[in-house]
Motif scaffolding. Structure first.
Motif, PDB file in Angstrom:
ATOM      1  N   GLU A 190      37.976  42.570  25.691  1.00 21.84           N
ATOM      2  CA  GLU A 190      37.222  41.437  25.166  1.00 21.84           C
ATOM      3  C   GLU A 190      38.090  40.560  24.266  1.00 21.84           C
ATOM      4  O   GLU A 190      37.966  39.334  24.260  1.00 21.84           O
ATOM      5  CB  GLU A 190      35.981  41.943  24.411  1.00 21.84           C
ATOM      6  CG  GLU A 190      34.932  42.535  25.336  1.00 21.84           C
ATOM      7  CD  GLU A 190      33.710  43.029  24.586  1.00 21.84           C
ATOM      8  OE1 GLU A 190      33.791  43.193  23.345  1.00 21.84           O
ATOM      9  OE2 GLU A 190      32.671  43.259  25.229  1.00 21.84           O
ATOM     10  N   ALA A 191      38.981  41.211  23.515  1.00 21.93           N
ATOM     11  CA  ALA A 191      39.910  40.445  22.686  1.00 21.93           C
ATOM     12  C   ALA A 191      40.856  39.617  23.554  1.00 21.93           C
ATOM     13  O   ALA A 191      41.156  38.459  23.241  1.00 21.93           O
ATOM     14  CB  ALA A 191      40.708  41.394  21.790  1.00 21.93           C
ATOM     15  N   TYR A 192      41.299  40.218  24.662  1.00 22.80           N
ATOM     16  CA  TYR A 192      42.188  39.497  25.579  1.00 22.80           C
ATOM     17  C   TYR A 192      41.467  38.302  26.198  1.00 22.80           C
ATOM     18  O   TYR A 192      42.016  37.201  26.309  1.00 22.80           O
ATOM     19  CB  TYR A 192      42.671  40.454  26.673  1.00 22.80           C
ATOM     20  CG  TYR A 192      43.622  39.817  27.664  1.00 22.80           C
ATOM     21  CD1 TYR A 192      44.981  39.729  27.394  1.00 22.80           C
ATOM     22  CD2 TYR A 192      43.146  39.297  28.874  1.00 22.80           C
ATOM     23  CE1 TYR A 192      45.855  39.147  28.304  1.00 22.80           C
ATOM     24  CE2 TYR A 192      44.004  38.717  29.780  1.00 22.80           C
ATOM     25  CZ  TYR A 192      45.368  38.629  29.493  1.00 22.80           C
ATOM     26  OH  TYR A 192      46.222  38.039  30.385  1.00 22.80           O
ATOM     27  N   ILE A 193      40.175  38.522  26.590  1.00 17.69           N
ATOM     28  CA  ILE A 193      39.394  37.434  27.190  1.00 17.69           C
ATOM     29  C   ILE A 193      39.176  36.300  26.201  1.00 17.69           C
ATOM     30  O   ILE A 193      39.310  35.119  26.528  1.00 17.69           O
ATOM     31  CB  ILE A 193      38.035  37.981  27.684  1.00 17.69           C
ATOM     32  CG1 ILE A 193      38.246  38.950  28.854  1.00 17.69           C
ATOM     33  CG2 ILE A 193      37.108  36.843  28.118  1.00 17.69           C
ATOM     34  CD1 ILE A 193      37.011  39.739  29.231  1.00 17.69           C
ATOM     35  N   LEU A 444      42.265  44.619  39.020  1.00 15.43           N
ATOM     36  CA  LEU A 444      43.330  43.924  38.292  1.00 15.43           C
ATOM     37  C   LEU A 444      44.623  43.879  39.096  1.00 15.43           C
ATOM     38  O   LEU A 444      45.376  42.907  39.030  1.00 15.43           O
ATOM     39  CB  LEU A 444      43.582  44.602  36.950  1.00 15.43           C
ATOM     40  CG  LEU A 444      42.469  44.493  35.897  1.00 15.43           C
ATOM     41  CD1 LEU A 444      42.927  45.137  34.591  1.00 15.43           C
ATOM     42  CD2 LEU A 444      42.084  43.035  35.646  1.00 15.43           C
ATOM     43  N   ASN A 445      44.895  44.931  39.877  1.00 15.08           N
ATOM     44  CA  ASN A 445      46.154  45.004  40.616  1.00 15.08           C
ATOM     45  C   ASN A 445      46.156  44.146  41.878  1.00 15.08           C
ATOM     46  O   ASN A 445      47.191  43.596  42.257  1.00 15.08           O
ATOM     47  CB  ASN A 445      46.452  46.456  41.001  1.00 15.08           C
ATOM     48  CG  ASN A 445      46.816  47.297  39.795  1.00 15.08           C
ATOM     49  OD1 ASN A 445      47.214  46.765  38.755  1.00 15.08           O
ATOM     50  ND2 ASN A 445      46.691  48.607  39.914  1.00 15.08           N
ATOM     51  N   GLU A 446      44.985  44.037  42.552  1.00 15.43           N
ATOM     52  CA  GLU A 446      44.947  43.351  43.838  1.00 15.43           C
ATOM     53  C   GLU A 446      44.689  41.854  43.714  1.00 15.43           C
ATOM     54  O   GLU A 446      45.122  41.081  44.560  1.00 15.43           O
ATOM     55  CB  GLU A 446      43.866  43.987  44.723  1.00 15.43           C
ATOM     56  CG  GLU A 446      44.213  45.411  45.159  1.00 15.43           C
ATOM     57  CD  GLU A 446      43.159  45.999  46.071  1.00 15.43           C
ATOM     58  OE1 GLU A 446      42.130  45.324  46.300  1.00 15.43           O
ATOM     59  OE2 GLU A 446      43.366  47.131  46.569  1.00 15.43           O
ATOM     60  N   ASP A 447      43.960  41.438  42.706  1.00 10.81           N
ATOM     61  CA  ASP A 447      43.598  40.018  42.573  1.00 10.81           C
ATOM     62  C   ASP A 447      44.670  39.290  41.759  1.00 10.81           C
ATOM     63  O   ASP A 447      45.034  39.718  40.661  1.00 10.81           O
ATOM     64  CB  ASP A 447      42.240  39.888  41.889  1.00 10.81           C
ATOM     65  CG  ASP A 447      41.594  38.532  42.161  1.00 10.81           C
ATOM     66  OD1 ASP A 447      42.335  37.542  42.119  1.00 10.81           O
ATOM     67  OD2 ASP A 447      40.376  38.484  42.398  1.00 10.81           O
ATOM     68  N   CYS A 448      45.170  38.185  42.313  1.00 13.87           N
ATOM     69  CA  CYS A 448      46.212  37.403  41.624  1.00 13.87           C
ATOM     70  C   CYS A 448      45.674  36.740  40.356  1.00 13.87           C
ATOM     71  O   CYS A 448      46.401  36.562  39.384  1.00 13.87           O
ATOM     72  CB  CYS A 448      46.788  36.332  42.559  1.00 13.87           C
ATOM     73  SG  CYS A 448      47.612  37.033  44.002  1.00 13.87           S
ATOM     74  N   ASN A 449      44.407  36.375  40.406  1.00 14.04           N
ATOM     75  CA  ASN A 449      43.799  35.718  39.252  1.00 14.04           C
ATOM     76  C   ASN A 449      42.430  36.352  38.986  1.00 14.04           C
ATOM     77  O   ASN A 449      41.394  35.732  39.211  1.00 14.04           O
ATOM     78  CB  ASN A 449      43.658  34.211  39.507  1.00 14.04           C
ATOM     79  CG  ASN A 449      43.195  33.452  38.282  1.00 14.04           C
ATOM     80  OD1 ASN A 449      43.441  33.889  37.151  1.00 14.04           O
ATOM     81  ND2 ASN A 449      42.503  32.344  38.493  1.00 14.04           N
ATOM     82  N   PRO A 450      42.423  37.597  38.526  1.00 14.10           N
ATOM     83  CA  PRO A 450      41.165  38.333  38.409  1.00 14.10           C
ATOM     84  C   PRO A 450      40.272  37.782  37.302  1.00 14.10           C
ATOM     85  O   PRO A 450      40.756  37.246  36.298  1.00 14.10           O
ATOM     86  CB  PRO A 450      41.625  39.749  38.075  1.00 14.10           C
ATOM     87  CG  PRO A 450      42.941  39.561  37.384  1.00 14.10           C
ATOM     88  CD  PRO A 450      43.574  38.386  38.051  1.00 14.10           C
ATOM     89  N   ASP A 451      38.984  37.927  37.516  1.00 14.35           N
ATOM     90  CA  ASP A 451      38.008  37.581  36.484  1.00 14.35           C
ATOM     91  C   ASP A 451      37.911  38.773  35.538  1.00 14.35           C
ATOM     92  O   ASP A 451      37.379  39.829  35.894  1.00 14.35           O
ATOM     93  CB  ASP A 451      36.653  37.287  37.125  1.00 14.35           C
ATOM     94  CG  ASP A 451      35.643  36.742  36.121  1.00 14.35           C
ATOM     95  OD1 ASP A 451      35.644  37.224  34.968  1.00 14.35           O
ATOM     96  OD2 ASP A 451      34.853  35.844  36.486  1.00 14.35           O
ATOM     97  N   THR A 456      35.963  44.012  33.279  1.00 17.46           N
ATOM     98  CA  THR A 456      35.513  44.737  32.090  1.00 17.46           C
ATOM     99  C   THR A 456      34.148  45.372  32.314  1.00 17.46           C
ATOM    100  O   THR A 456      33.843  46.423  31.750  1.00 17.46           O
ATOM    101  CB  THR A 456      35.466  43.796  30.876  1.00 17.46           C
ATOM    102  OG1 THR A 456      36.748  43.168  30.718  1.00 17.46           O
ATOM    103  CG2 THR A 456      35.132  44.552  29.605  1.00 17.46           C
ATOM    104  N   GLN A 457      33.334  44.748  33.153  1.00 16.22           N
ATOM    105  CA  GLN A 457      32.012  45.300  33.432  1.00 16.22           C
ATOM    106  C   GLN A 457      32.113  46.694  34.063  1.00 16.22           C
ATOM    107  O   GLN A 457      31.230  47.539  33.866  1.00 16.22           O
ATOM    108  CB  GLN A 457      31.235  44.358  34.351  1.00 16.22           C
ATOM    109  CG  GLN A 457      29.800  44.769  34.615  1.00 16.22           C
ATOM    110  CD  GLN A 457      28.976  44.883  33.335  1.00 16.22           C
ATOM    111  OE1 GLN A 457      29.155  44.089  32.407  1.00 16.22           O
ATOM    112  NE2 GLN A 457      28.100  45.860  33.273  1.00 16.22           N
ATOM    113  N   GLN A 458      33.191  46.948  34.817  1.00 13.37           N
ATOM    114  CA  GLN A 458      33.398  48.278  35.390  1.00 13.37           C
ATOM    115  C   GLN A 458      33.596  49.320  34.288  1.00 13.37           C
ATOM    116  O   GLN A 458      33.128  50.461  34.404  1.00 13.37           O
ATOM    117  CB  GLN A 458      34.612  48.269  36.332  1.00 13.37           C
ATOM    118  CG  GLN A 458      34.398  47.517  37.629  1.00 13.37           C
ATOM    119  CD  GLN A 458      33.346  48.165  38.519  1.00 13.37           C
ATOM    120  OE1 GLN A 458      33.090  49.364  38.426  1.00 13.37           O
ATOM    121  NE2 GLN A 458      32.719  47.369  39.377  1.00 13.37           N
TER     122      GLN A 458
END
Length: 490
Positions: A190-193, A444-451, A456-458
């Motif tokens: 959340e801090a990163y977001i 995070l690893n597969e998506d180039c621009n992950p949401d 985080t919801q996971q």
């Protein structure tokens, strides 16, 4: 934010849980006994205590006092017994409680029930209701509740140790540590977001979170990969005695049970059905099944059905005890090749050596009292073979030691540093938790621009699965199943 809302709502539900009714129940064992303990819990406990002892002042908390205990309606004395006052929240349930220790006669307990049931707002407790109130008061979580139930049901020393560790909160501590680590990961995400765009939080935070999640996954998987030792200890180790007809399977079961559990005759095929006997061996729960003798050439329909049931049971067994007639071994002169003899013997039973690779196994050579002295010496030197005579009991102590050694391996040794996973319910939610964290890493690893919010919801879902184990997330259906297994007075 979502997680905090869930937990605040649940905390509120715990604080708000307060039944207007005061409950009572027998907390000691049912039936005639020296002393019966009748517990009362709820807001009216103080009034109940005063009315039944005819005293204005309440006793000193948690101090035993001897009182005449009267009937609430007739004021006649029911018994003279011990009374203990537990003001809330310093009680088992967190509510005002009182215990009446009276003589355990049926008439005395019945009169106490009639007296308490006649008081307005006081009713008989439902199964597990005292413990349920303790749970809602925050006195214990669900793992401790389940541990308490197991402690009541424990029949062996090892079961008692495992249940006591769980009831004391050792398993809860482990899961709460996992939850705390997940909360920390979510806080960093959340801090990163929130602050990554302002460059107050660097990419190294994201890298660190992924690393921490990976360590968590490994730790939980190590906890899961316990060969189900805790569950096996809780429910009992299932062992099966197999062998050809008339090798002494039923005699061995009777010897271990010290009573006639199975029918023993010289007629082949006497045992037709599965005969189970329960034992405490070395402090471990042991369920031994006597089965039909395995052979192909039988025309008896009932015996065939018994053989089919025996083979089905073998597939589910934790421990296989292969019983061999040592006199048959002598006649076939296989002393120089014991492995070949065992393989051939298993083939006659319809199995091969692979049956031993799936589970633990013990090979017993029975009827050693019928062997000549020279042959007996040879048999006793055979590797991985237990020699026994069910007739004169020679070798029985060594067989017991071998069984105990296998039970220790199958059940493990419960301890504070490594509390056992003992419930299938826990295993399911832990697996779900691992899947949530693996999806987080994969996303995070597969998506180039992950949401990042979706990722985080996971982690929040992972926390929720841990919460379902400890009861931090309220699920009424789970609660009803757990508490309904308790007796009335608990």
């Amino acid at each position: 934010m979502i997680t905090r809302l869930i937990y605040s709502q649940f905390a509120c539900s715990r604080r708000c849980f307060s039944s207007k009714s005061t409950i009572f129940g027998l907390s000691s064992g049912a039936g005639k006994c020296g002393v019966a303990v009748i517990r009362v819990s709820g807001d009216a406990s103080a009034d109940v205590l005063r009315s039944k002892t005819k005293t204005k002042d309440l006793p000193i908390p948690r101090k035993v006092c001897l009182k005449g205990i009267l009937h609430s309606k007739t004021a006649e004395m029911i018994d003279r017994g011990l009374v203990i006052w537990f003001p809330g929240p310093s009680s088992f349930t967190g509510e005002d409680s009182v215990e009446f220790h009276v003589h355990g006669g049926v008439a005395v307990v019945s009169a106490m029930y009639d007296s308490l049931g006649s008081v307005d707002g006081v009713r008989l407790a439902e199964p597990g209701e005292f413990t349920k109130r303790a749970f809602y008061a925050g006195k214990m979580d669900l793992t401790a509740v389940e541990g308490l139930a197991d402690l009541i049901d424990a029949e062996t020393e090892a079961q008692r140790k495992q249940a006591l560790l769980q009831a004391s909160g050792e398993l809860s501590k482990l899961y709460n540590r996992i939850r705390s680590r997940l909360v920390k990961c979510i806080a960093h995400m959340e801090a990163y977001i929130d602050f990554a765009e302002d460059q107050d939080v660097g990419d190294d935070v994201l890298t660190e979170v992924k690393k921490d999640v990976g360590v968590l996954v490994a730790d939980i998987q190590a906890h899961l990969h316990d060969h189900r030792r805790g569950e096996r200890l809780r429910s009992g180790v299932r062992a099966v005695v197999i062998g050809a007809p008339n090798v002494g399977k039923s005699s061995f079961v009777n010897l271990l049970s010290n009573r006639k559990v199975s029918i023993v005759t010289d007629v082949a095929g006497t045992t037709r059905d599965i005969v189970e006997s329960h034992h405490d061996i070395g402090g471990y729960p042991f369920i031994l099944a006597d089965t039909a003798g395995l052979r192909a050439c039988t025309k008896d329909i009932v015996e065939k059905e018994g053989i089919t049931k025996a083979k089905d049971y073998i597939e589910l067994a934790d421990l296989i005890i292969l019983m061999v007639d040592s006199t048959h071994f002598q006649k076939n002169r296989f002393s120089n090749n014991i492995d070949q003899y065992i393989d051939d013997y298993l083939n006659t039973l319809g199995y091969d050596r692979s049956i031993f690779t799936k589970t633990r196994s013990i090979v017993i050579f029975n009827k050693t009292d019928l062997l000549p002295e020279e042959t007996l010496k040879i048999v006793q030197t055979l590797p991985n073979i237990q020699c026994l005579s069910c007739h004169n009991h020679n070798g029985f102590e060594k067989v017991l030691k071998e069984v105990t050694k296998n039970l220790k391996f199958l059940c493990g040794n419960p301890n504070k540093e490594n509390p056992h996973l003992s419930q299938q319910r826990h295993r399911y939610h832990l697996k779900q938790c691992v899947q949530n964290m693996e999806k987080f890493t994969q996303y995070l690893n597969e998506d180039c621009n992950p949401d990042m919010a979706i990722a985080t919801q996971q982690l929040r879902s992972a926390i929720r699965n841990i919460g379902k184990i400890t009861g931090s997330v309220e699920t009424e259906e789970i609660l009803d199943v757990i508490f309904s297994s308790f007796c009335i007075g608990k």
